[in-house]
Design a protein around this motif. Structure first.
Motif, PDB file in Angstrom:
ATOM      1  N   THR A  96       6.295  33.377 -45.885  1.00  0.00           N
ATOM      2  CA  THR A  96       7.680  33.343 -45.958  1.00  0.00           C
ATOM      3  C   THR A  96       8.083  31.659 -46.833  1.00  0.00           C
ATOM      4  O   THR A  96       7.199  30.961 -46.537  1.00  0.00           O
ATOM      5  CB  THR A  96       8.535  32.991 -44.788  1.00  0.00           C
ATOM      6  N   PRO A  97       9.061  31.652 -47.355  1.00  0.00           N
ATOM      7  CA  PRO A  97       9.389  30.379 -47.904  1.00  0.00           C
ATOM      8  C   PRO A  97       9.452  29.321 -46.951  1.00  0.00           C
ATOM      9  O   PRO A  97       9.293  28.254 -47.160  1.00  0.00           O
ATOM     10  CB  PRO A  97      10.887  30.438 -48.505  1.00  0.00           C
ATOM     11  N   LEU A  98       9.958  29.639 -45.517  1.00  0.00           N
ATOM     12  CA  LEU A  98       9.994  28.476 -44.711  1.00  0.00           C
ATOM     13  C   LEU A  98       8.642  27.815 -44.401  1.00  0.00           C
ATOM     14  O   LEU A  98       8.558  26.685 -44.473  1.00  0.00           O
ATOM     15  CB  LEU A  98      10.607  29.301 -43.377  1.00  0.00           C
ATOM     16  N   PHE A  99       7.686  28.846 -44.401  1.00  0.00           N
ATOM     17  CA  PHE A  99       6.368  28.274 -44.233  1.00  0.00           C
ATOM     18  C   PHE A  99       5.762  27.527 -45.367  1.00  0.00           C
ATOM     19  O   PHE A  99       5.320  26.581 -45.057  1.00  0.00           O
ATOM     20  CB  PHE A  99       5.187  29.367 -43.673  1.00  0.00           C
ATOM     21  N   LEU A 105       3.806  21.812 -36.558  1.00  0.00           N
ATOM     22  CA  LEU A 105       5.113  22.363 -36.955  1.00  0.00           C
ATOM     23  C   LEU A 105       4.822  23.470 -38.052  1.00  0.00           C
ATOM     24  O   LEU A 105       5.572  24.698 -37.773  1.00  0.00           O
ATOM     25  CB  LEU A 105       5.965  21.355 -37.641  1.00  0.00           C
ATOM     26  N   SER A 106       3.994  23.242 -38.985  1.00  0.00           N
ATOM     27  CA  SER A 106       3.658  24.339 -39.979  1.00  0.00           C
ATOM     28  C   SER A 106       3.131  25.550 -39.489  1.00  0.00           C
ATOM     29  O   SER A 106       3.364  26.786 -39.540  1.00  0.00           O
ATOM     30  CB  SER A 106       2.663  23.710 -40.950  1.00  0.00           C
ATOM     31  N   THR A 107       2.088  25.250 -38.278  1.00  0.00           N
ATOM     32  CA  THR A 107       1.594  26.515 -37.756  1.00  0.00           C
ATOM     33  C   THR A 107       2.397  27.202 -37.114  1.00  0.00           C
ATOM     34  O   THR A 107       2.514  28.525 -37.143  1.00  0.00           O
ATOM     35  CB  THR A 107       0.430  25.832 -36.999  1.00  0.00           C
ATOM     36  N   ALA A 108       3.346  26.534 -36.316  1.00  0.00           N
ATOM     37  CA  ALA A 108       4.297  27.166 -35.226  1.00  0.00           C
ATOM     38  C   ALA A 108       5.238  28.096 -36.293  1.00  0.00           C
ATOM     39  O   ALA A 108       5.565  29.122 -36.047  1.00  0.00           O
ATOM     40  CB  ALA A 108       5.019  26.318 -34.413  1.00  0.00           C
ATOM     41  N   VAL A 109       5.544  27.686 -37.537  1.00  0.00           N
ATOM     42  CA  VAL A 109       6.618  28.264 -38.395  1.00  0.00           C
ATOM     43  C   VAL A 109       5.919  29.388 -39.020  1.00  0.00           C
ATOM     44  O   VAL A 109       6.368  30.439 -39.024  1.00  0.00           O
ATOM     45  CB  VAL A 109       7.033  27.217 -39.664  1.00  0.00           C
ATOM     46  N   GLY A 110       4.508  29.146 -39.390  1.00  0.00           N
ATOM     47  CA  GLY A 110       3.594  30.544 -39.922  1.00  0.00           C
ATOM     48  C   GLY A 110       3.614  31.590 -38.705  1.00  0.00           C
ATOM     49  O   GLY A 110       3.702  32.606 -39.111  1.00  0.00           O
ATOM     50  N   VAL A 119       7.557  25.711 -47.429  1.00  0.00           N
ATOM     51  CA  VAL A 119       8.109  24.270 -47.322  1.00  0.00           C
ATOM     52  C   VAL A 119       7.678  23.380 -46.448  1.00  0.00           C
ATOM     53  O   VAL A 119       7.122  22.438 -46.725  1.00  0.00           O
ATOM     54  CB  VAL A 119       9.810  24.740 -46.906  1.00  0.00           C
ATOM     55  N   ALA A 120       7.339  24.107 -45.013  1.00  0.00           N
ATOM     56  CA  ALA A 120       6.737  23.380 -44.108  1.00  0.00           C
ATOM     57  C   ALA A 120       5.406  22.813 -44.366  1.00  0.00           C
ATOM     58  O   ALA A 120       4.895  21.576 -44.231  1.00  0.00           O
ATOM     59  CB  ALA A 120       6.874  24.240 -42.675  1.00  0.00           C
ATOM     60  N   ALA A 121       4.470  23.825 -45.008  1.00  0.00           N
ATOM     61  CA  ALA A 121       3.180  23.513 -45.205  1.00  0.00           C
ATOM     62  C   ALA A 121       2.991  22.544 -46.273  1.00  0.00           C
ATOM     63  O   ALA A 121       2.316  21.552 -46.274  1.00  0.00           O
ATOM     64  CB  ALA A 121       2.337  24.524 -45.796  1.00  0.00           C
ATOM     65  N   PHE A 122       4.203  22.635 -47.424  1.00  0.00           N
ATOM     66  CA  PHE A 122       4.137  21.705 -48.483  1.00  0.00           C
ATOM     67  C   PHE A 122       4.117  20.220 -48.053  1.00  0.00           C
ATOM     68  O   PHE A 122       3.465  19.189 -48.215  1.00  0.00           O
ATOM     69  CB  PHE A 122       5.155  21.893 -49.415  1.00  0.00           C
TER      70      PHE A 122
END
Length: 153
Positions: free
Chosen positions: A77-80, A65-70, A82-85
């Motif tokens: 980006t803030p979205l990445f 999920l985090s990788t796909a968002v990145g 949040v996902a990474a955290f």
């Protein structure tokens, strides 16, 4: 590679970050089922939905999920962020808190088994395979990231 992408394109087109995460979780659970089948020569269907074991399905899914968002939205980006955290929190929980709970369950099961030799106790055995070793989490995370890179449109 193109055959793989063609096969998953309808799923990935649906939601590029979510689809690889779901696929990572399902296939990691399937790996655990197959590994148990090969080791014990009998199916254990609890491995399809159970926690613990190699690889960590939680780590695979949140890393996918985090990788796909990145990939899709940018690494800065803030979205990445949040996902990474939240991915890191889940992986920490898998190796820390849930693993400790599994160890405690194993000890309690042994203690109750010894007590049952001398006393009548109504006790439901606790699940022991709750958390992950750091290696199980690492393998799951690498698998999830690779899956996201391979399947991202």
């Amino acid at each position: 590679m193109n055959q793989l992408r063609w096969f998953f394109e309808p799923l990935i087109g649906w939601n590029p970050p979510l689809a690889p995460a779901l696929l990572a979780m399902m296939t990691a659970q399937a790996f655990k089922f197959l590994r148990t089948l090969l080791r014990r020569n009998r199916p254990d269907f609890t491995r399809l939905i159970g926690t613990g074991g190699m690889p960590s399905a939680h780590s695979a899914s949140v890393t996918a999920l985090s990788t796909a968002v990145g990939i899709g939205h940018g690494w800065n980006t803030p979205l990445f962020g949040v996902a990474a955290f939240f991915s890191l929190v889940i992986m920490y929980d898998a190796t820390g808190i849930r693993r400790a709970a599994g160890r405690q369950a194993r000890l309690l099961n042994r203690l109750v088994a010894e007590l049952q030799e001398h006393h009548t106790l109504d006790f439901e055995k606790l699940g022991e395979l709750l958390g992950h070793t750091p290696l199980e989490v690492l393998v799951g995370a690498v698998y999830g990231a690779l899956l996201a890179f391979l399947l991202h449109p």
